[in-house]
Design a protein around this motif. Structure first.
Motif, mmCIF file in Angstrom:
data_model
loop_
_atom_site.group_PDB
_atom_site.id
_atom_site.type_symbol
_atom_site.label_atom_id
_atom_site.label_comp_id
_atom_site.label_asym_id
_atom_site.label_seq_id
_atom_site.Cartn_x
_atom_site.Cartn_y
_atom_site.Cartn_z
ATOM 1 N N ASN A 118 -34.758 -28.685 -34.165
ATOM 2 C CA ASN A 118 -33.701 -28.363 -33.212
ATOM 3 C C ASN A 118 -34.539 -27.436 -32.359
ATOM 4 O O ASN A 118 -35.078 -26.612 -32.573
ATOM 5 N N ARG A 119 -33.921 -27.555 -30.882
ATOM 6 C CA ARG A 119 -34.276 -26.574 -29.912
ATOM 7 C C ARG A 119 -33.952 -25.125 -30.425
ATOM 8 O O ARG A 119 -34.751 -24.335 -30.314
ATOM 9 N N ASP A 120 -32.862 -24.871 -30.971
ATOM 10 C CA ASP A 120 -32.522 -23.410 -31.438
ATOM 11 C C ASP A 120 -33.401 -22.887 -32.513
ATOM 12 O O ASP A 120 -33.538 -21.812 -32.638
ATOM 13 N N ASP A 121 -34.151 -23.668 -33.193
ATOM 14 C CA ASP A 121 -35.000 -23.256 -34.391
ATOM 15 C C ASP A 121 -36.496 -22.922 -33.741
ATOM 16 O O ASP A 121 -37.223 -22.512 -34.446
ATOM 17 N N LEU A 122 -36.874 -23.361 -32.443
ATOM 18 C CA LEU A 122 -38.140 -23.151 -31.873
ATOM 19 C C LEU A 122 -38.628 -21.575 -31.764
ATOM 20 O O LEU A 122 -39.823 -21.451 -32.111
ATOM 21 N N PRO A 123 -37.735 -20.774 -31.558
ATOM 22 C CA PRO A 123 -38.412 -19.314 -31.420
ATOM 23 C C PRO A 123 -38.697 -18.735 -32.601
ATOM 24 O O PRO A 123 -39.512 -17.990 -32.545
ATOM 25 N N ILE A 124 -38.310 -19.241 -33.716
ATOM 26 C CA ILE A 124 -38.729 -18.578 -35.086
ATOM 27 C C ILE A 124 -39.541 -19.374 -35.759
ATOM 28 O O ILE A 124 -39.779 -19.342 -37.048
ATOM 29 N N LEU A 125 -39.895 -20.726 -35.179
ATOM 30 C CA LEU A 125 -40.714 -21.590 -35.959
ATOM 31 C C LEU A 125 -41.943 -21.210 -36.455
ATOM 32 O O LEU A 125 -42.493 -21.641 -37.779
#
Length: 734
Positions: free
Chosen positions: A88-95
């Motif tokens: 998900n795009r929202d999970d990319l910052p903490i991936l």
């Protein structure tokens, strides 16, 4: 000019140097960047470890296709593209932050891990030692998103740009690109010797997962190459995957393998190579709970199991998938998850090895061998396929000898151009002329002639087949006795018996026979060999003996009294020794233990003291019933009835001694005029002599070939008398 002589900070102080008078250094927390690089060095040791983490993440994401691109052994570029459910795009910052995962919520979840990855350290570690780019698209997303990472954080693709993920074109799934691996750890990067070596490790890893992950397509190639170094389609079966990734030679010789045990909480499946295939080094593809791991304990145990099936120096191919109850497995014991610990390791390995041994024994009669032609001087050797015989018939499985080599399909279709030299020609047919036929007429054993030996004579006993089911012996005492036999195994002697050709009986009074193994001729004490074989047969078939029934039943008291009278005549009268009391005591002892004797040894005694049956150990051979009374008498003082293990061992030893062929008197010798010097031999002895000759050649020695484990104690009963190559050297000197 003043010179500062103080020690340089960070230089190791020598042992002879006095410590400076300064306060102890304070403990400080390491900078987070140093912590992350240390952790990255533990998890990502080489490019292949980074790829392993990425493959496992891709399979966890439900991918059915993985495409891998490599440059300079993965140091310059390592890219993996899958068609999974995406991120998900929202999970990319903490991936790429440490310990961020979708697979764990609480510490207790570690006891039920059912996925490859779970700690959330792989991408974080890679981002600290390489330039990481992630392009991903989910099913409900209208476009793909591309993000760049450095040090676990989002970073702009170019200076001055925003670090936020950028929309781009892309297909469903995830593409992870790792560039310039170890660019900021120069010492680690210099440690790699060659890019080709790292690429070979990558191909090996991808090949392992390609074999295991059925329904998933794999492809791996170098950047710029037009062809793939490895390619497997998603609909390929496990056998086809092994054929593509290894070779057809091993794929054609694989046997499906399964083992399970509810007590130890595991089940396993896979494929193992049969006795026709062997290589110089063991190939073990081991997966525990679908994770590729290594286990030296399993590898050594499997190699030991195969040692009795493969020639010296030969090793097997094994693909083994082991599923263990997650609560019994600790997967968090190694930074790269290369090793795991699990409960009851020794018991699980024992069950697996026993099942492997049983699987190999079932198909051990289908080997293919190259043997010489029966006609000396023939230029084209004969290829003989040894096929399984009907169930219930004694089968003899030849072992690989000096002239018996496995053939590949291509080899079997073209004749050999090499001529076999006479000093390498060995006997391959026990029906050919025997060495005993070359003795003077007066010294030949009076057994059956060669014409009589063409077909085994029918046994004079009538056989009936019962519906009794085969029972599995789980007694610890019997298992320990079997293990004791295996520990005393002599490998070379066992191999000689496994590949021997029976030559003939040399001396029936001293129970000596001649056998040929390879290009060597041996004299063996078949009485000693039979004793050990029947003891081992008793352990193997424990609780599953046949029966020789007496009609009418025999009186146990009369048999014991007959043996006691013979012993009294031999030993003489001993003061204070009552033989009648001995007979009564032994009779009561055997009648009192009749239930155990009937269940374990098929020795049936009625409550009234009648002998109903004795054990039948080998079909086609009947022991001398003249030894029956002495056998029963010895069961009293020579069997340890107070200890389970001692009882089983001593009883089976006495039973083996009873089954050993008796020594016969020498045959009548003719004088020079052809007239017998003495009266003719008793017809009963003559008939028994013929029966023994047939049984020794057609029953006992073939049984030694198939089942005997030659122990070190049998070395005293085997003597090498000739070596074909040695004889040729003697003749050449003459």
């Amino acid at each position: 000019m003043d010179v500062d002589t103080a020690e340089t900070r960070g230089v190791k102080r020598k042992a002879t140097t006095q410590p400076p008078n300064e306060p102890p250094r304070r403990i400080r927390a390491l900078h987070q960047d140093v912590v992350n690089k240390i952790a990255a060095g533990e998890i990502i040791v080489a490019p292949v470890h980074a790829l392993k983490e990425l493959i496992e993440n891709a399979v966890d994401a439900g991918s059915t296709s993985l495409e891998i691109l490599v440059k300079d052994g993965g140091l310059k570029l390592l890219q993996i593209t899958d068609n999974g459910h995406g991120i998900n795009r929202d999970d990319l910052p903490i991936l790429c932050e440490r310990f961020t995962t979708s697979k764990l919520k609480a510490f207790e979840d570690l006891t039920s891990i059912g996925t490859y990855g779970f700690r959330g350290e792989a991408l974080a570690s890679i981002s600290h030692i390489a330039h990481l780019t992630v392009t991903t698209k989910t099913q409900d997303s209208s476009c793909a998103w591309k993000a760049h990472y450095a040090g676990s954080k989002l970073t702009p693709a170019k200076p001055g740009q925003s670090a936020d993920p950028k929309p781009c074109a892309g297909r469903q799934g995830t593409q992870i690109t790792v560039e310039d691996l170890f660019y900021n750890v120069p010492t680690r990067r210099r440690a790699f010797r060659s890019a080709s070596e790292e690429y070979a490790k990558i191909l090996d890893l991808v090949g392992r997962y390609a074999v295991h992950c059925s329904g998933v397509a794999f492809s791996c190639k170098k950047q710029g190459d037009s062809s793939s170094g490895l390619s497997v389609t998603s609909n390929a079966s496990t056998i086809d995957r092994i054929r593509i990734l290894h070779n057809s030679a091993v794929a054609n010789e694989l046997v499906e393998f399964t083992a399970a045990n509810e007590r130890w909480g595991f089940k396993s499946e896979g494929y193992i190579s049969n006795a026709n295939y062997s290589v110089k080094r063991t190939v073990l593809l081991l997966f525990i709970n679908h994770r590729s791991v290594e286990s030296s304990a399993i590898k050594k145990a499997v190699e030991h199991t195969y040692a009795s099936f493969l020639p010296k120096g030969g090793h097997p191919f094994i693909y083994l998938s082991l599923e263990i109850d997650p609560a019994r497995v600790d997967v968090n014991v190694h930074p790269t998850k290369r090793e795991v610990n699990f409960l009851n390791e020794e018991e699980i390995i024992e069950v697996i090895c026993e099942e492997i041994k049983a699987s190999l024994a079932k198909i051990d009669t289908s080997r293919t061998f190259l043997t010489q032609s029966l006609l000396p001087g023939s230029k084209v050797p004969t290829i003989t396929a040894v096929t399984p015989m009907r169930q219930g018939v004694n089968t003899q499985t030849p072992a690989k000898g000096a002239n018996e080599l496995p053939l590949s399909k291509s080899d079997s279709q073209r004749p050999s151009a090499q001529k076999a030299y006479e000093n390498n020609l060995v006997r391959v047919d026990n029906k050919a002329r025997k060495i005993t036929s070359m003795l003077p007429p007066g010294q030949r054993p009076s057994g059956p002639t060669e014409a009589q030996n063409e077909e085994p004579a029918p046994d004079d006993m009538e056989y009936e087949y019962s519906e009794k089911e085969h029972t599995i012996c789980r007694l610890t005492a019997v298992k320990e006795l079997r293990a004791g036999v295996r520990e005393e195994m002599h490998n070379e002697l066992t191999d000689n018996f496994a590949k021997h050709i029976f030559v003939g009986v040399v001396d029936e009074r001293r129970r000596i026979a001649a056998i040929q193994a390879g290009v060597k001729l041996f004299l063996v004490d078949y009485g000693m060999i039979c004793n050990e074989y029947f003891y081992q047969l008793g352990l193997t078939d424990f609780g599953n003996f046949g029966s020789i029934r007496f009609n009418p039943p025999l009186s146990l008291h009369e048999l014991l009294a007959l043996a006691a009278a013979h012993e009294r005549q031999t030993a003489g009268n001993i003061e204070g020794f009552d033989w009648d009391e001995v007979v009564t005591t032994i009779e009561q002892q055997l009648v009192g233990r009749r239930d155990m004797l009937a269940e374990y040894f098929a020795l049936e005694i009625s409550p009234e003291g009648e002998l109903l049956s004795i054990p039948l150990m080998v079909k086609g051979y009947t022991p001398s019933l003249a030894k029956l009374s002495n056998f029963l008498l010895r069961l009293g003082p020579h069997v340890d009835w107070n200890d389970e293990k001692g009882c089983f061992q001593s009883f089976l030893r006495e039973l083996a001694c009873f089954y050993v062929p008796e020594a016969l008197p020498p045959p009548q010798v003719s004088n020079a005029s052809g007239v017998e010097e003495e009266e003719l031999e008793d017809p009963g002895i003559t008939m028994r002599r013929k029966q023994l000759h047939r049984a020794i050649e057609n029953v006992l020695f073939p049984a030694f070939k198939a089942r005997l484990i030659a122990t070190k104690g049998l070395l005293k009963g085997v003597v090498e008398v000739a070596d074909l190559k040695g004889l040729y050297r003697v003749f050449e000197r003459c």
